[in-house]
Design a protein around this motif. Structure first.
Motif, PDB file in Angstrom:
ATOM      1  N   GLU A  12       0.833  -1.209   0.000  1.00 22.20           N
ATOM      2  CA  GLU A  12       0.000   0.000   0.000  1.00 22.20           C
ATOM      3  C   GLU A  12       0.867   1.259   0.000  1.00 22.20           C
ATOM      4  OE1 GLU A  12      -3.095   0.340  -0.424  1.00 22.20           O
ATOM      5  OE2 GLU A  12      -3.929  -1.662  -0.102  1.00 22.20           O
ATOM      6  N   THR A  49       2.647  -2.894  -8.585  1.00 18.65           N
ATOM      7  CA  THR A  49       1.227  -2.568  -8.659  1.00 18.65           C
ATOM      8  C   THR A  49       0.748  -2.307 -10.082  1.00 18.65           C
ATOM      9  OG1 THR A  49       1.673  -0.222  -8.211  1.00 18.65           O
ATOM     10  CG2 THR A  49       1.248  -1.643  -6.315  1.00 18.65           C
ATOM     11  N   GLU A  71      -0.140  -8.993  -2.525  1.00 19.10           N
ATOM     12  CA  GLU A  71      -0.752  -7.691  -2.292  1.00 19.10           C
ATOM     13  C   GLU A  71      -0.480  -6.735  -3.448  1.00 19.10           C
ATOM     14  OE1 GLU A  71      -2.851  -6.367   0.266  1.00 19.10           O
ATOM     15  OE2 GLU A  71      -3.100  -8.540   0.240  1.00 19.10           O
ATOM     16  N   ARG A  74      -2.794  -7.841  -6.157  1.00 17.48           N
ATOM     17  CA  ARG A  74      -4.179  -7.431  -5.862  1.00 17.48           C
ATOM     18  C   ARG A  74      -4.425  -5.995  -6.297  1.00 17.48           C
ATOM     19  NH1 ARG A  74      -6.266  -4.319  -2.223  1.00 17.48           N
ATOM     20  NH2 ARG A  74      -4.350  -4.220  -0.976  1.00 17.48           N
ATOM     21  N   ILE A  75      -3.505  -5.113  -5.964  1.00 16.64           N
ATOM     22  CA  ILE A  75      -3.645  -3.701  -6.340  1.00 16.64           C
ATOM     23  C   ILE A  75      -3.578  -3.548  -7.859  1.00 16.64           C
ATOM     24  CG2 ILE A  75      -2.580  -1.425  -6.162  1.00 16.64           C
ATOM     25  CD1 ILE A  75      -1.602  -2.279  -3.346  1.00 16.64           C
ATOM     26  N   ARG A  77      -4.417  -5.713 -10.152  1.00 13.79           N
ATOM     27  CA  ARG A  77      -5.661  -6.201 -10.761  1.00 13.79           C
ATOM     28  C   ARG A  77      -6.811  -5.215 -10.563  1.00 13.79           C
ATOM     29  NH1 ARG A  77      -4.778 -12.453  -8.682  1.00 13.79           N
ATOM     30  NH2 ARG A  77      -3.505 -13.134 -10.471  1.00 13.79           N
ATOM     31  N   GLU A  78      -6.838  -4.553  -9.427  1.00 17.03           N
ATOM     32  CA  GLU A  78      -7.866  -3.541  -9.198  1.00 17.03           C
ATOM     33  C   GLU A  78      -7.706  -2.386 -10.189  1.00 17.03           C
ATOM     34  OE1 GLU A  78      -7.524  -2.383  -5.136  1.00 17.03           O
ATOM     35  OE2 GLU A  78      -8.498  -4.205  -4.369  1.00 17.03           O
ATOM     36  N   LYS A  79      -6.477  -1.992 -10.444  1.00 14.43           N
ATOM     37  CA  LYS A  79      -6.211  -0.895 -11.382  1.00 14.43           C
ATOM     38  C   LYS A  79      -6.542  -1.283 -12.819  1.00 14.43           C
ATOM     39  CE  LYS A  79      -2.121   1.062 -10.710  1.00 14.43           C
ATOM     40  NZ  LYS A  79      -0.691   1.189 -10.316  1.00 14.43           N
ATOM     41  N   ARG A  81      -9.054  -3.281 -13.949  1.00 14.17           N
ATOM     42  CA  ARG A  81     -10.397  -3.852 -14.137  1.00 14.17           C
ATOM     43  C   ARG A  81     -10.988  -3.566 -15.510  1.00 14.17           C
ATOM     44  NH1 ARG A  81     -13.215  -2.469  -8.264  1.00 14.17           N
ATOM     45  NH2 ARG A  81     -12.193  -4.139  -7.073  1.00 14.17           N
TER      46      ARG A  81
END
Length: 207
Positions: A12, A49, A71, A74-75, A77-79, A81
């Motif tokens: 993060e 990220t 982690e 995860r970030i 993949r969120e970016k 979408r």
């Protein structure tokens, strides 16, 4: 502390930290994209990220990102979408990485990675093997062996305190030798305005 655990704990914070030298970063991206074609498949190793991978997707058919940190992935993949030509993979870049077949890639990127790899010659051999003939490899890495600053004991203390990952110490000349030993040719070192200890290198697998 393992490398994965260190980066998981710092993901993060890493995501919020701005690029240290944005002008140099933009030049590196421009040089990387100049090697790419719309039909290319490219791998970004140590993708974090996903910032670099997502900058490359407009220039490629598909971009793969790989990182040891769940982690970070995860970030990423969120970016991503709303992006349909990027895939992020979690795991180490070793012999267990089987998502991509040998000779299946047109390019591989390793930004801020090789100084974090325990066995660089083995990693470079794997990269070479993944590339098609004529494929390109782009690396940007810190060569702390070039500095008079006592980074080794300082980073050793920081690592013991959980404040730094494992970091390798080598010179630019050593990296050049390892790239050539892996089979790479046409080694270039464009001046992107990076800090003195940063080696930005571009090389190719022979046709």
């Amino acid at each position: 502390m393992t490398q994965a655990l260190f980066w998981n704990r710092n993901a993060e914070k890493y995501a919020r930290t701005p690029v240290a030298n944005p002008d140099a970063f933009e030049r590196k991206i421009a040089i990387t994209r100049s090697r790419m074609r719309p039909e290319h498949i490219v791998l970004d190793i140590g993708c974090g990220t996903g910032s670099l991978a997502l900058r490359l997707v407009p220039a490629a058919a598909h971009v793969h990102g790989l990182d040891i940190s769940c982690e970070m992935i995860r970030i990423a993949r969120e970016k991503a979408r709303a992006v349909d030509n990027v895939t992020f993979h979690e795991g180490p870049f070793d012999d267990s990485f089987s998502a991509l077949a040998p000779g299946s890639l047109d390019g591989v990127c390793a930004y801020s990675l090789l100084h974090l790899v325990a066995d660089r010659p083995a990693a470079l051999a794997r990269i070479f093997g993944l590339l098609r003939p004529g494929g390109f490899f782009v690396s940007s890495t810190a060569c702390l062996g070039e500095s008079w600053v006592p980074y080794r004991p300082l980073l050793g203390i920081m690592r013991a305190l959980g404040k730094a990952p494992m970091v390798g110490f080598f010179t630019k000349e050593r990296l050049r030798m390892e790239l050539r030993a892996a089979g790479f040719v046409d080694l270039q070192e464009p001046d992107v305005g990076a800090e003195k200890l940063i080696a930005f290198m571009v090389a190719s697998r022979p046709h």
